[in-house]
Design an enzyme around this catalytic site. Structure first.
Site, PDB file in Angstrom:
ATOM      1  N   ASP A  50       0.877  -1.428   0.208  1.00  0.00           N
ATOM      2  CA  ASP A  50      -0.125   0.035   0.213  1.00  0.00           C
ATOM      3  C   ASP A  50       0.931   1.306  -0.123  1.00  0.00           C
ATOM      4  OD1 ASP A  50      -2.417   1.776   0.420  1.00  0.00           O
ATOM      5  OD2 ASP A  50      -1.837   1.878   2.713  1.00  0.00           O
ATOM      6  N   SER A  51       0.464   2.228  -0.211  1.00  0.00           N
ATOM      7  CA  SER A  51       1.081   3.620  -0.339  1.00  0.00           C
ATOM      8  C   SER A  51       1.605   3.821   1.525  1.00  0.00           C
ATOM      9  CB  SER A  51       0.317   4.823  -0.653  1.00  0.00           C
ATOM     10  OG  SER A  51      -1.010   4.791   0.162  1.00  0.00           O
TER      11      SER A  51
ATOM     12  N   TYR B  79      -0.570   8.554  -2.017  1.00  0.00           N
ATOM     13  CA  TYR B  79      -0.656   8.366  -3.589  1.00  0.00           C
ATOM     14  C   TYR B  79      -1.884   9.100  -4.285  1.00  0.00           C
ATOM     15  CZ  TYR B  79       2.822   4.469  -3.539  1.00  0.00           C
ATOM     16  OH  TYR B  79       3.850   3.720  -3.403  1.00  0.00           O
ATOM     17  N   GLY B  80      -2.787   9.316  -3.339  1.00  0.00           N
ATOM     18  CA  GLY B  80      -4.103  10.021  -3.908  1.00  0.00           C
ATOM     19  C   GLY B  80      -4.033  11.153  -4.724  1.00  0.00           C
TER      20      GLY B  80
ATOM     21  N   CYS C  89      -4.130  -1.087  -2.136  1.00  0.00           N
ATOM     22  CA  CYS C  89      -4.336   0.254  -2.193  1.00  0.00           C
ATOM     23  C   CYS C  89      -5.180   0.505  -3.518  1.00  0.00           C
ATOM     24  CB  CYS C  89      -3.147   0.784  -2.317  1.00  0.00           C
ATOM     25  SG  CYS C  89      -3.067   2.554  -2.720  1.00  0.00           S
ATOM     26  N   ASN C  90      -6.410   1.148  -3.029  1.00  0.00           N
ATOM     27  CA  ASN C  90      -7.205   1.442  -4.283  1.00  0.00           C
ATOM     28  C   ASN C  90      -6.863   2.480  -5.189  1.00  0.00           C
ATOM     29  OD1 ASN C  90     -10.504   0.613  -3.332  1.00  0.00           O
ATOM     30  ND2 ASN C  90      -9.178   0.747  -1.657  1.00  0.00           N
ATOM     31  N   THR C  91      -6.044   3.420  -4.646  1.00  0.00           N
ATOM     32  CA  THR C  91      -5.231   4.122  -5.594  1.00  0.00           C
ATOM     33  C   THR C  91      -4.344   3.835  -6.636  1.00  0.00           C
ATOM     34  OG1 THR C  91      -5.422   5.765  -3.778  1.00  0.00           O
ATOM     35  CG2 THR C  91      -4.107   6.522  -5.726  1.00  0.00           C
TER      36      THR C  91
ATOM     37  N   GLU D  52      -5.002   8.986   9.795  1.00  0.00           N
ATOM     38  CA  GLU D  52      -3.512   8.797  10.183  1.00  0.00           C
ATOM     39  C   GLU D  52      -3.426   9.444  11.437  1.00  0.00           C
ATOM     40  OE1 GLU D  52      -0.555   8.860   7.113  1.00  0.00           O
ATOM     41  OE2 GLU D  52      -1.593   7.133   6.302  1.00  0.00           O
TER      42      GLU D  52
ATOM     43  N   CYS E 286     -11.065   3.008  -0.483  1.00  0.00           N
ATOM     44  CA  CYS E 286      -9.648   3.376   0.071  1.00  0.00           C
ATOM     45  C   CYS E 286      -9.530   2.468   1.188  1.00  0.00           C
ATOM     46  CB  CYS E 286      -9.568   5.115   0.349  1.00  0.00           C
ATOM     47  SG  CYS E 286      -7.999   5.504   1.336  1.00  0.00           S
ATOM     48  N   THR E 287      -8.175   1.986   1.196  1.00  0.00           N
ATOM     49  CA  THR E 287      -7.976   1.055   2.212  1.00  0.00           C
ATOM     50  C   THR E 287      -7.872   1.693   3.676  1.00  0.00           C
ATOM     51  OG1 THR E 287      -5.691   1.075   1.553  1.00  0.00           O
ATOM     52  CG2 THR E 287      -7.115  -0.858   0.938  1.00  0.00           C
ATOM     53  N   HIS E 288      -7.937   3.111   3.603  1.00  0.00           N
ATOM     54  CA  HIS E 288      -7.935   3.479   4.965  1.00  0.00           C
ATOM     55  C   HIS E 288      -9.532   3.606   5.639  1.00  0.00           C
ATOM     56  CE1 HIS E 288      -3.927   5.361   4.227  1.00  0.00           C
ATOM     57  NE2 HIS E 288      -3.804   5.794   5.410  1.00  0.00           N
TER      58      HIS E 288
HETATM   59  N1  DGL Z   1      -4.759   3.671   0.910  1.00  0.00           N
HETATM   60  C1  DGL Z   1      -4.749   4.425  -0.331  1.00  0.00           C
HETATM   61  C2  DGL Z   1      -5.980   4.009  -1.011  1.00  0.00           C
HETATM   62  O1  DGL Z   1      -6.449   2.669  -0.917  1.00  0.00           O
HETATM   63  C3  DGL Z   1      -5.048   5.935   0.212  1.00  0.00           C
HETATM   64  C4  DGL Z   1      -3.796   6.568   0.659  1.00  0.00           C
HETATM   65  C5  DGL Z   1      -3.153   7.661  -0.320  1.00  0.00           C
HETATM   66  O2  DGL Z   1      -3.482   8.605  -0.736  1.00  0.00           O
HETATM   67  O3  DGL Z   1      -2.048   7.062  -0.771  1.00  0.00           O
HETATM   68  O4  DGL Z   1      -6.351   4.554  -2.074  1.00  0.00           O
END
Ligand code: DGL
Length: 266
Positions: free
Chosen positions: A10-11, A42-43, A73-75, A152, A184-186
């Site tokens: 993930d990011s 990464y977003g 990571c979805n992004t 975070e 988004c995984t967060h």
């Molecule tokens: N965990 C990332 C996702 O699932 C989001 C965090 C980021 O912006 O890097 O998209």
């Protein structure tokens, strides 16, 4: 049987929501996790940059002879999965398709909301995927750039978080969605706050569990499930390992040790 580890990346820490489900569903699998904490988020980055980062991480994970990689990571899944799958022969799984399939199963009215980072939402990957399966679905999307920093900073359910959630979700609720993809995984960490705003009638789709199930199905089909008596989980982060570990406790509910590695980009 195949006792090689599964690679997960993930990011940053968000992918731990997926790793957590893998630990529970597949306790005999070894896991190598990489969180790109030096370059998160990464977003707000371009497809080209995210793809480059994802390739560097994939190469790093391949040093551990991983048998499968999960882009948790979805992004990165939205913007780089195709390129990763074309570039590497190891099976690579993203979190988008499992989430979409789950949402389509759950939705009664076909009115689906999607929230995610700016990059995920502007890629329209969710919308395209949903409509390629059921073109009659109505999809409404919203980027929620403040959600990742809230998580975070461990502001999971306070009054400010609730106001932010309300602000982001109101336009989607006005469109009478019955299902909301947490893209988004967060975001699963904000489920409690999101639930307070959506009420209980909207199905929240957290792709972490289905992604773990999908991983199990792929490994089973390929006869590659692991059977490690004492399975390990190794954690790597590209920046300050202390803050990774402290946030990891919020995601996993336990203390872990992470090693810092700097990717050289080759
Ligand atoms: N965990 C990332 C996702 O699932 C989001 C965090 C980021 O912006 O890097 O998209």
């Amino acid at each position: 049987m195949d006792n090689r580890p599964i690679g997960v990346f993930d990011s940053g820490v968000g992918g731990l929501t997926v790793a957590d489900k893998i630990f529970r569903l597949l306790p005999k699998e070894n896991i190598v996790y990489f969180g790109d904490t030096a370059r998160v988020p990464y977003g707000n980055k371009s497809k080209e940059t995210i793809t480059r980062f994802s390739k560097e991480i994939t190469k790093f994970l391949l040093h551990f002879k991983v048998k499968l990689i999960i882009v948790a990571c979805n992004t990165a899944s939205s913007l780089s999965l195709d390129s990763l799958q074309r570039s590497f022969s190891v099976p690579i799984l993203g979190v988008i398709t499992p989430g979409v399939e789950e949402a389509l199963k759950a939705s009664r009215t076909g009115r689906i909301g999607v929230i995610g980072t700016g990059a995920t939402i502007s890629s329209r990957v969710y919308e395209t995927k949903i409509k390629s399966i059921d073109r009659n679905c109505f999809v409404v999307q919203k980027s929620c750039p403040l959600f990742v920093p809230l998580v975070e900073n461990k502001w999971l359910d306070n009054d400010i978080t609730l106001k932010v959630v309300k602000k982001y979700l109101s336009p989607l609720l006005a469109k009478k969605i019955d299902t909301l993809i947490l893209g988004c995984t967060h975001y699963p960490l904000l489920k409690k706050a999101i639930r307070k705003i959506t009420g209980k009638n909207i199905v929240l789709i957290d792709s972490s569990k289905v992604t773990a199930e999908c991983t199990r199905d792929i490994l089973r089909k390929k006869n590659m499930l692991g059977n490690n008596k004492k399975a390990y989980a190794k954690f790597f982060a590209s920046d300050d390992k202390g803050s990774f570990s402290s946030l990891a406790k919020v995601f996993l509910g336990k203390n872990i040790k992470a090693k810092k590695v700097i990717l050289c980009g080759k």
